[in-house]
Write a protein that holds these residues in place. Sequence first.
Motif, short mmCIF file in Angstrom:
data_model
loop_
_atom_site.label_atom_id
_atom_site.label_comp_id
_atom_site.label_asym_id
_atom_site.label_seq_id
_atom_site.Cartn_x
_atom_site.Cartn_y
_atom_site.Cartn_z
N VAL A 31 -18.92 -5.00 9.84
CA VAL A 31 -18.25 -6.28 9.67
C VAL A 31 -17.36 -6.51 10.89
CG1 VAL A 31 -16.65 -7.61 8.25
CG2 VAL A 31 -18.27 -6.05 7.17
N LEU A 32 -17.39 -7.73 11.43
CA LEU A 32 -16.48 -8.12 12.51
C LEU A 32 -15.31 -8.87 11.88
CD1 LEU A 32 -15.78 -8.41 15.53
CD2 LEU A 32 -17.05 -10.59 15.49
N ILE A 33 -14.09 -8.40 12.15
CA ILE A 33 -12.89 -8.98 11.56
C ILE A 33 -12.02 -9.57 12.66
CG2 ILE A 33 -10.81 -8.50 10.22
CD1 ILE A 33 -12.32 -6.11 9.00
N CYS A 34 -11.59 -10.81 12.45
CA CYS A 34 -10.56 -11.43 13.29
C CYS A 34 -9.23 -11.09 12.64
CB CYS A 34 -10.78 -12.95 13.34
SG CYS A 34 -9.52 -13.84 14.28
N THR A 35 -8.48 -10.19 13.25
CA THR A 35 -7.32 -9.60 12.59
C THR A 35 -6.12 -10.54 12.61
OG1 THR A 35 -6.48 -8.49 14.56
CG2 THR A 35 -8.09 -7.29 13.21
N ARG A 36 -5.27 -10.34 11.60
CA ARG A 36 -4.00 -11.07 11.51
C ARG A 36 -2.81 -10.12 11.43
NH1 ARG A 36 -4.87 -16.22 9.37
NH2 ARG A 36 -2.62 -16.49 9.59
N ALA A 37 -3.06 -8.89 10.98
CA ALA A 37 -1.98 -7.90 10.89
C ALA A 37 -2.58 -6.51 10.93
CB ALA A 37 -1.17 -8.10 9.61
N LEU A 38 -1.80 -5.56 11.45
CA LEU A 38 -2.23 -4.17 11.60
C LEU A 38 -1.18 -3.25 10.99
CD1 LEU A 38 -3.00 -4.45 15.45
CD2 LEU A 38 -4.55 -5.03 13.56
N GLY A 39 -1.62 -2.30 10.18
CA GLY A 39 -0.71 -1.31 9.62
C GLY A 39 -0.57 -0.13 10.55
N LEU A 40 0.67 0.31 10.76
CA LEU A 40 0.93 1.43 11.67
C LEU A 40 1.32 2.67 10.85
CD1 LEU A 40 1.02 2.07 14.69
CD2 LEU A 40 3.43 1.41 14.70
N VAL A 111 -14.36 -2.10 3.99
CA VAL A 111 -13.76 -3.43 4.00
C VAL A 111 -13.72 -3.97 2.57
CG1 VAL A 111 -13.93 -5.78 4.89
CG2 VAL A 111 -14.57 -3.84 6.34
N VAL A 112 -12.54 -4.41 2.13
CA VAL A 112 -12.37 -4.92 0.77
C VAL A 112 -11.65 -6.26 0.83
CG1 VAL A 112 -12.33 -2.62 -0.26
CG2 VAL A 112 -10.18 -3.71 0.44
N ALA A 113 -11.86 -7.07 -0.19
CA ALA A 113 -11.12 -8.33 -0.31
C ALA A 113 -9.63 -8.02 -0.45
CB ALA A 113 -11.63 -9.12 -1.51
N ASN A 114 -8.81 -8.83 0.20
CA ASN A 114 -7.37 -8.63 0.08
C ASN A 114 -6.93 -8.76 -1.38
OD1 ASN A 114 -7.04 -8.26 2.79
ND2 ASN A 114 -6.07 -10.24 3.19
N PRO A 115 -6.07 -7.88 -1.84
CA PRO A 115 -5.52 -8.04 -3.19
C PRO A 115 -4.88 -9.41 -3.35
CG PRO A 115 -4.97 -5.87 -2.32
CD PRO A 115 -5.57 -6.64 -1.18
N GLU A 116 -5.10 -10.02 -4.50
CA GLU A 116 -4.62 -11.37 -4.74
C GLU A 116 -3.11 -11.46 -4.61
OE1 GLU A 116 -4.95 -14.84 -8.21
OE2 GLU A 116 -6.07 -12.95 -8.37
N GLY A 117 -2.66 -12.49 -3.92
CA GLY A 117 -1.23 -12.75 -3.80
C GLY A 117 -0.54 -12.06 -2.65
N LEU A 118 -1.26 -11.24 -1.90
CA LEU A 118 -0.63 -10.53 -0.78
C LEU A 118 -0.82 -11.30 0.52
CD1 LEU A 118 -1.38 -6.73 -1.24
CD2 LEU A 118 0.43 -8.12 -2.25
N SER A 119 0.20 -11.28 1.36
CA SER A 119 0.07 -11.82 2.71
C SER A 119 -0.79 -10.89 3.55
CB SER A 119 1.46 -11.94 3.34
OG SER A 119 2.02 -10.64 3.54
N PHE A 120 -1.20 -11.37 4.73
CA PHE A 120 -1.96 -10.49 5.61
C PHE A 120 -1.15 -9.25 5.98
CE2 PHE A 120 -4.39 -14.45 6.60
CZ PHE A 120 -5.66 -13.97 6.31
N GLU A 121 0.15 -9.44 6.20
CA GLU A 121 1.01 -8.30 6.56
C GLU A 121 1.04 -7.27 5.42
OE1 GLU A 121 1.99 -11.71 9.05
OE2 GLU A 121 1.88 -11.48 6.88
N GLU A 122 1.17 -7.74 4.20
CA GLU A 122 1.20 -6.83 3.06
C GLU A 122 -0.16 -6.16 2.87
OE1 GLU A 122 4.52 -8.96 0.19
OE2 GLU A 122 2.49 -9.80 0.30
N ALA A 123 -1.24 -6.92 3.01
CA ALA A 123 -2.58 -6.36 2.83
C ALA A 123 -2.88 -5.28 3.87
CB ALA A 123 -3.63 -7.46 2.88
N ALA A 124 -2.32 -5.44 5.07
CA ALA A 124 -2.54 -4.44 6.12
C ALA A 124 -1.75 -3.16 5.85
CB ALA A 124 -2.14 -5.01 7.48
N SER A 125 -0.85 -3.21 4.89
CA SER A 125 0.05 -2.06 4.68
C SER A 125 -0.28 -1.24 3.44
CB SER A 125 1.49 -2.56 4.56
OG SER A 125 1.73 -3.17 3.30
#
Length: 331
Positions: A31-40, A111-125
């Motif tokens: 899957v090719l993803i256009c990223t919005r947030a990265l977890g460190l 790769v999974v669907a983002n949990p409902e209600g989370l921002s991209f920043e939260e989903a990356a974490s």
Amino acid sequence: MNRVVRFHETGGPEVLRLEEVPVPSPGPGEVLICTRALGLNRAESMFRLGQYGYDPVFPSGLGYEASGEVEAVGAGVTGLAVGDAVSVVPSFKMTDYTVHGEHVLAPARAVVANPEGLSFEEAASVWMMFITAYGGLIDLAHLGAGDTVLLPAASSSVGLAAIQIAHMVGARAVALTRTSAKRQQLLDAGADAVIATTEEDVVARVRELTGSNGARVVFDPIGGPALADLIRAAAQEGIIVLYGVLDTEPAPLDVLEVLFKHQTIRGFEMMEITLDDTRRRQAVDFVRDGLAKGDLTPVIDKTFPLDAIVDAHRYLEAGRQVGKVVVTVPR
């Protein structure tokens, strides 16, 4: 333009570069993803330093966690479509895939669907910290109601996730931290008690908290000389789960303590969960359920823009954070 985080030699944060590379095309099962947030995570720091379980191949990318939108899918990929908001569950070696960049490839199984209600920043974490804590506490140690768990480095993202998971199953979470500086923040985060390891007698304090029984579970990312006190503070038939080596000094082992208390010392890395399709699905379902019910909530300490990736790594390594460090990718 497609900028990715790369390094050409091991070393401190200063070796990191943002380099332009072509946008990749997904192959079969990718899957090719256009990223919005990265977890460190500490894993990326250790990999960059050459202190991880495998060595980088130069020039090397890095990164386990990202969230964004699906831009393209390879042959054979089902259940994911262009435009879907998704996040990456760490399920691969960083010598095979790296996801810290603007356009990145990931294996579809990760790769999974983002949990409902989370921002991209939260989903990356969420995935690294909650699945690591789930794997050590639930999958391995079977933490449950009435148990006490000791959590060294409790202000880390995994430590905070472990506090939440302990409460989710009715256990008591005792946070360990070096000094009292983060005591109130850890109590506010839900810790039932906090022990400052350089200021208090850890073994005596645990005995006081447990009626001299000790803690049935220890979830330790540090190792080193402090492991001796954790073994003494663990209960009869207790389990000590080691999931990191933040202290590379030799760890003393009180063999008599382990022998006569019938203790288990178990090494654990998250990949033993996420590389197993069944256990990964169970972990993802557990985390989704906890998020949906409000039992689990990602805690983000600080965000940095992608252009400040070096500063983000420096901040992570300084150890001042309480929660996750996230890098945002502007669009």
